[in-house]
Design a protein around this motif. Structure first.
Motif, mmCIF file in Angstrom:
data_model
loop_
_atom_site.group_PDB
_atom_site.id
_atom_site.type_symbol
_atom_site.label_atom_id
_atom_site.label_comp_id
_atom_site.label_asym_id
_atom_site.label_seq_id
_atom_site.Cartn_x
_atom_site.Cartn_y
_atom_site.Cartn_z
ATOM 1 N N UNK A 1 0.856 -1.189 0.000
ATOM 2 C CA UNK A 1 0.000 0.000 0.000
ATOM 3 C C UNK A 1 0.897 1.246 0.000
ATOM 4 N N UNK A 2 0.572 2.250 -0.803
ATOM 5 C CA UNK A 2 1.420 3.454 -0.890
ATOM 6 C C UNK A 2 1.212 4.393 0.295
ATOM 7 N N UNK A 3 1.458 3.861 1.490
ATOM 8 C CA UNK A 3 1.295 4.655 2.707
ATOM 9 C C UNK A 3 2.540 4.503 3.566
ATOM 10 N N UNK A 4 2.972 5.567 4.231
ATOM 11 C CA UNK A 4 4.162 5.481 5.096
ATOM 12 C C UNK A 4 3.845 4.847 6.443
ATOM 13 N N UNK A 5 3.154 3.714 6.402
ATOM 14 C CA UNK A 5 2.737 2.997 7.607
ATOM 15 C C UNK A 5 3.022 1.515 7.381
ATOM 16 N N UNK A 6 3.473 0.825 8.416
ATOM 17 C CA UNK A 6 3.750 -0.604 8.298
ATOM 18 C C UNK A 6 2.463 -1.376 8.008
ATOM 19 N N UNK A 7 2.545 -2.454 7.215
ATOM 20 C CA UNK A 7 1.345 -3.230 6.886
ATOM 21 C C UNK A 7 0.575 -3.725 8.101
ATOM 22 N N UNK A 8 1.298 -4.126 9.157
ATOM 23 C CA UNK A 8 0.584 -4.627 10.337
ATOM 24 C C UNK A 8 -0.204 -3.514 11.034
ATOM 25 N N UNK B 1 3.060 7.047 11.428
ATOM 26 C CA UNK B 1 2.977 7.573 10.068
ATOM 27 C C UNK B 1 4.268 8.313 9.709
ATOM 28 N N UNK B 2 5.084 7.705 8.874
ATOM 29 C CA UNK B 2 6.302 8.358 8.431
ATOM 30 C C UNK B 2 7.388 8.389 9.491
ATOM 31 N N UNK B 3 8.381 9.220 9.228
ATOM 32 C CA UNK B 3 9.541 9.319 10.124
ATOM 33 C C UNK B 3 9.303 10.375 11.198
#
Length: 246
Positions: free
Chosen positions: A127-134, A191-193
């Motif tokens: 998924x194009x999101x800055x979040x881990x899949x879990x 979300x992100x760094x």
């Protein structure tokens, strides 16, 4: 819907809560301990920044920690009181909220959403999101549970008496606020760094906000349960019951 009657009943219930002796008594025991736990959490987060690591049990959201055990107790107690009120009154809105708090107790104690997130992380990979899949998986499970709860609550409200509807809506507000901290703020944290300092601050806001709303929900439910008990035993007069249609 009868807006004026609903407003009057809401004012009546909120007034009972505000002046509830049982709420004050419960707060006298709960809030000092909760304050200690929040202080330990602050110290633990500060320790993470200064490399003076403290026991993980000091963190509010640490599995099996002091804060988590208190949350287990509070959500279980809320579910139990709502189930008793459902048995007394027969209003299914009490049952809908009771089942949700029972699920929250089970979820917190055996980490259902964390297990689900890791088990189905592959489905959310890419998924194009800055979040881990879990993390996406965990939020998705909460969304599904929330939708089922809202459907059950709305269906129950259509046939609820005015007082039961108002009480359930007040408690639902606490649930929504806790969900905001537990789901939305949780996503912001991952979300992100982020810098380490920002992570510690955001995590404290997430865990502390959810913890505070569970405490508030418990105190409100104590007041509502006491009012129901007094009304049932004839020691108090409860507000008029007016049918509510949505």
């Amino acid at each position: 819907m009868q807006p004026r009657a609903l407003f009057r009943e809401a004012v009546s219930v909120l007034t009972e809560i505000a002046f509830s002796r049982s709420l004050r008594t419960a707060a006298l025991f709960l809030l000092p301990y909760a304050g200690v736990l929040v202080g330990l959490d602050v110290a633990a987060h500060y320790g993470e920044l200064t490399e003076a690591h403290l026991p993980v049990q000091f963190f509010l959201a640490s599995d099996g920690g002091f804060g988590e055990w208190l949350e287990y107790s509070l959500t279980f107690a809320i579910a139990a009181m709502l189930l008793v009120m459902w048995r007394w009154d027969g209003a299914s809105v009490y049952l809908a909220n009771a089942l949700l708090f029972a699920w929250l107790t089970l979820d917190n104690s055996i980490e259902i959403h964390e297990r689900f997130g890791h088990a189905f992380a592959g489905a959310f990979a890419g998924w194009p999101l800055p979040v881990a899949p879990n993390d996406i998986g965990e939020a998705s499970l909460f969304l599904v549970i929330g939708v089922f709860w809202l459907i059950a609550l709305v269906a129950a409200l259509r046939h609820a008496r005015m007082r039961a509807a108002v009480e359930s809506l007040i408690l639902s507000g606490c649930i929504a606020a806790a969900a905001f901290f537990g789901v939305v703020v949780d996503l912001i944290v991952v979300w992100g760094a982020h810098t380490q300092a920002l992570i510690e601050v955001e995590t404290f806001i997430e865990d502390g906000g959810e913890f505070a709303m569970i405490c508030v929900a418990f105190l409100i439910q104590v007041a509502l349960f006491d009012a129901a008990w007094r009304g049932r035993s004839g020691r108090g007069v409860r507000g008029p019951e007016v049918g509510l249609s949505l």
